[in-house]
Write a protein that holds these residues in place. Structure first.
Motif, PDB file in Angstrom:
ATOM      1  N   ILE A 208       0.831  -1.202   0.000  1.00 16.32           N
ATOM      2  CA  ILE A 208       0.000   0.000   0.000  1.00 16.32           C
ATOM      3  C   ILE A 208       0.865   1.252   0.000  1.00 16.32           C
ATOM      4  N   ASN A 209       1.905   1.257   0.839  1.00 13.26           N
ATOM      5  CA  ASN A 209       2.812   2.409   0.862  1.00 13.26           C
ATOM      6  C   ASN A 209       3.503   2.587  -0.476  1.00 13.26           C
ATOM      7  N   GLY A 210       3.819   1.481  -1.138  1.00 15.60           N
ATOM      8  CA  GLY A 210       4.443   1.564  -2.453  1.00 15.60           C
ATOM      9  C   GLY A 210       3.518   2.204  -3.476  1.00 15.60           C
ATOM     10  N   LEU A 211       2.238   1.853  -3.404  1.00 17.82           N
ATOM     11  CA  LEU A 211       1.259   2.444  -4.314  1.00 17.82           C
ATOM     12  C   LEU A 211       1.112   3.943  -4.057  1.00 17.82           C
ATOM     13  N   ILE A 212       1.079   4.318  -2.781  1.00 18.21           N
ATOM     14  CA  ILE A 212       0.984   5.740  -2.433  1.00 18.21           C
ATOM     15  C   ILE A 212       2.206   6.489  -2.946  1.00 18.21           C
ATOM     16  N   ARG A 213       3.367   5.864  -2.779  1.00 18.34           N
ATOM     17  CA  ARG A 213       4.609   6.488  -3.238  1.00 18.34           C
ATOM     18  C   ARG A 213       4.551   6.786  -4.734  1.00 18.34           C
ATOM     19  N   VAL A 216      -0.563   6.216  -6.939  1.00 20.75           N
ATOM     20  CA  VAL A 216      -1.698   5.413  -7.400  1.00 20.75           C
ATOM     21  C   VAL A 216      -2.887   5.616  -6.461  1.00 20.75           C
ATOM     22  N   GLU A 217      -4.061   5.897  -7.022  1.00 19.08           N
ATOM     23  CA  GLU A 217      -5.259   6.069  -6.211  1.00 19.08           C
ATOM     24  C   GLU A 217      -5.684   4.726  -5.629  1.00 19.08           C
ATOM     25  N   LEU A 218      -5.989   4.729  -4.342  1.00 23.47           N
ATOM     26  CA  LEU A 218      -6.368   3.490  -3.663  1.00 23.47           C
ATOM     27  C   LEU A 218      -7.856   3.210  -3.874  1.00 23.47           C
ATOM     28  N   THR A 219      -8.202   2.822  -5.080  1.00 22.33           N
ATOM     29  CA  THR A 219      -9.583   2.451  -5.384  1.00 22.33           C
ATOM     30  C   THR A 219      -9.871   1.065  -4.816  1.00 22.33           C
ATOM     31  N   ALA A 221     -10.692  -1.552  -6.467  1.00 22.33           N
ATOM     32  CA  ALA A 221     -10.047  -2.563  -7.314  1.00 22.33           C
ATOM     33  C   ALA A 221      -8.572  -2.688  -6.980  1.00 22.33           C
ATOM     34  N   VAL A 222      -7.907  -1.554  -6.784  1.00 23.38           N
ATOM     35  CA  VAL A 222      -6.478  -1.569  -6.455  1.00 23.38           C
ATOM     36  C   VAL A 222      -6.248  -2.241  -5.101  1.00 23.38           C
ATOM     37  N   LEU A 223      -7.056  -1.879  -4.111  1.00 24.63           N
ATOM     38  CA  LEU A 223      -6.897  -2.463  -2.780  1.00 24.63           C
ATOM     39  C   LEU A 223      -7.237  -3.951  -2.765  1.00 24.63           C
ATOM     40  N   LEU A 224      -8.211  -4.346  -3.578  1.00 23.12           N
ATOM     41  CA  LEU A 224      -8.573  -5.758  -3.637  1.00 23.12           C
ATOM     42  C   LEU A 224      -7.394  -6.602  -4.119  1.00 23.12           C
ATOM     43  N   ASP A 225      -6.629  -6.081  -5.058  1.00 25.82           N
ATOM     44  CA  ASP A 225      -5.437  -6.793  -5.524  1.00 25.82           C
ATOM     45  C   ASP A 225      -4.424  -6.983  -4.396  1.00 25.82           C
ATOM     46  N   VAL A 226      -4.386  -6.023  -3.473  1.00 24.45           N
ATOM     47  CA  VAL A 226      -3.423  -6.089  -2.363  1.00 24.45           C
ATOM     48  C   VAL A 226      -3.951  -6.935  -1.217  1.00 24.45           C
ATOM     49  N   LEU A 227      -5.219  -6.737  -0.872  1.00 23.61           N
ATOM     50  CA  LEU A 227      -5.784  -7.377   0.322  1.00 23.61           C
ATOM     51  C   LEU A 227      -6.410  -8.740   0.046  1.00 23.61           C
ATOM     52  N   GLY A 228      -6.852  -8.975  -1.178  1.00 23.45           N
ATOM     53  CA  GLY A 228      -7.323 -10.298  -1.560  1.00 23.45           C
ATOM     54  C   GLY A 228      -8.693 -10.689  -1.062  1.00 23.45           C
ATOM     55  N   CYS A 229      -9.376  -9.784  -0.388  1.00 23.38           N
ATOM     56  CA  CYS A 229     -10.712 -10.093   0.137  1.00 23.38           C
ATOM     57  C   CYS A 229     -11.572  -8.851  -0.035  1.00 23.38           C
ATOM     58  N   VAL A 230     -12.693  -8.982  -0.723  1.00 22.48           N
ATOM     59  CA  VAL A 230     -13.545  -7.831  -0.988  1.00 22.48           C
ATOM     60  C   VAL A 230     -14.125  -7.265   0.309  1.00 22.48           C
ATOM     61  N   TYR A 231     -14.399  -8.130   1.275  1.00 24.15           N
ATOM     62  CA  TYR A 231     -14.976  -7.650   2.530  1.00 24.15           C
ATOM     63  C   TYR A 231     -13.934  -6.906   3.369  1.00 24.15           C
ATOM     64  N   LEU A 232     -12.690  -7.361   3.339  1.00 19.15           N
ATOM     65  CA  LEU A 232     -11.618  -6.654   4.028  1.00 19.15           C
ATOM     66  C   LEU A 232     -11.349  -5.313   3.347  1.00 19.15           C
ATOM     67  N   LEU A 235     -14.045  -2.938   4.418  1.00 15.72           N
ATOM     68  CA  LEU A 235     -13.825  -2.504   5.793  1.00 15.72           C
ATOM     69  C   LEU A 235     -12.703  -1.474   5.859  1.00 15.72           C
ATOM     70  N   TYR A 236     -11.642  -1.715   5.110  1.00 17.24           N
ATOM     71  CA  TYR A 236     -10.503  -0.795   5.071  1.00 17.24           C
ATOM     72  C   TYR A 236     -10.955   0.585   4.584  1.00 17.24           C
ATOM     73  N   GLN A 237     -11.732   0.604   3.506  1.00 14.05           N
ATOM     74  CA  GLN A 237     -12.222   1.870   2.960  1.00 14.05           C
ATOM     75  C   GLN A 237     -13.208   2.537   3.918  1.00 14.05           C
ATOM     76  N   MET A 238     -13.990   1.739   4.620  1.00 16.28           N
ATOM     77  CA  MET A 238     -14.955   2.289   5.574  1.00 16.28           C
ATOM     78  C   MET A 238     -14.242   3.011   6.711  1.00 16.28           C
ATOM     79  N   VAL A 239     -13.148   2.424   7.196  1.00 16.49           N
ATOM     80  CA  VAL A 239     -12.405   3.049   8.292  1.00 16.49           C
ATOM     81  C   VAL A 239     -11.753   4.352   7.818  1.00 16.49           C
ATOM     82  N   ILE A 240     -11.284   4.387   6.576  1.00 14.22           N
ATOM     83  CA  ILE A 240     -10.739   5.635   6.029  1.00 14.22           C
ATOM     84  C   ILE A 240     -11.808   6.724   6.030  1.00 14.22           C
TER      85      ILE A 240
END
Length: 301
Positions: A208-213, A216-219, A221-232, A235-240
């Protein structure tokens, strides 16, 4: 409220904490009994009297280094430990000469030399409504208590207000907040979330830090590639979103105007929130982390 220890070099973003299933960061965001301070963007500065020898010292956050003690008690120490970093050497020389002697130990940010409306030590540019006439501008934020090893010092948000001197301008913004809404973390359904173990979370955060560097916008789809779970991911986006709503509720006083990229005004670098659930930093990462990463100065904001 129970006192909690704050690590010296790193405080977590609330959205990062939930990757392993720890939802205490969400409870922290809505906790009414919180200490909130504004993060200032400067060179880390530690000073005070070392209880081990009774001597006054100045240092960067290297004061907490476990292996190499670089606390400076005199100019010989400054040459020895920071002679290869002339800008740091110059700053610490002035601090050693002019900082008021105290029996306590404090941690803060060096913002710059005064007698100007504008200072920029790192990514942010600060503009004061009235030009500080003092020689040095410092933003203290933490009181440090040492009872054993210096590297294991207990740190707590500074509640003391420093009086300006003829030499030093102390910058200590105050942060109030609109009373938070009631929120029950048990209302969040995590039954389908595939949380990570600590090793997996560490890898994900590096990605994630690499993408920010790279800007890259943390959409989703982008986060799903990193986290591997749509529900996670959800949740990550909800906390943001929760974090951003909480930051919007803050009311800041006695802070200079802040600008990023020289001409974009922002509400400071971010905030540190401490309560019974822990200590967390609240930052607009897409804005500040990208700028910090690419300044070459703040790889671990």
């Amino acid at each position: 409220m129970t006192s909690t220890k704050m690590t010296q070099t790193h405080i977590n973003h609330p959205e990062d904490c939930i990757l392993t299933g720890d939802l205490s960061a969400i409870e922290a965001l809505y906790c009414k009994d919180s200490q909130i301070s504004m993060k200032m963007d400067g060179m880390s500065l530690v000073w005070g009297t070392n209880p081990d020898n009774g001597k006054f010292f100045v240092c960067t956050k290297a004061a907490f280094n476990k292996k190499k003690d670089r606390k400076c008690y005199n100019h010989d120490d400054l040459y020895k430990f920071f002679g290869h970093q002339m800008s740091v050497f110059e700053i610490l020389s002035h601090c050693l000469k002019y900082l008021p002697r105290t029996e306590n130990i404090y941690w803060g940010d060096w913002l710059g030399f005064g007698r100007t409306h504008v200072v920029q030590q790192n990514t942010l540019t600060y503009v004061f409504a009235e030009k500080p006439e003092q020689k040095l501008i410092i933003a203290p934020h933490t009181k440090v208590t040492v009872t054993g090893e210096f590297c294991d010092a207990e740190c707590e948000p500074l509640q003391e207000i420093f009086d300006d001197t003829a030499i030093i301008k102390w910058v200590q913004p105050s942060v109030d907040r609109v009373p938070p809404i009631e929120f029950d973390v048990t209302d969040i359904d995590t039954s389908k979330v595939q949380f990570m173990n600590p090793s997996e979370a560490s890898v994900a955060l590096r990605n994630i830090n690499g993408l920010i560097r790279e800007g890259v916008e943390l959409t989703d789809a982008v986060l799903l590639d990193v986290l591997g779970c749509v529900y996670l991911t959800n949740l990550y986006q909800m906390v943001i979103e929760m974090k951003e709503e909480v930051m919007d509720s803050f009311i800041v006083n006695d802070a200079p105007m802040s600008f990023i990229f020289d001409d974009i005004q922002v509400d400071g670098e971010g905030f540190v929130m401490k309560n019974e659930y822990g200590t967390f930093k609240l930052v607009d990462r897409p804005c500040f982390a990208y700028a910090n990463f690419n300044s070459g100065k703040f790889a671990n904001k």
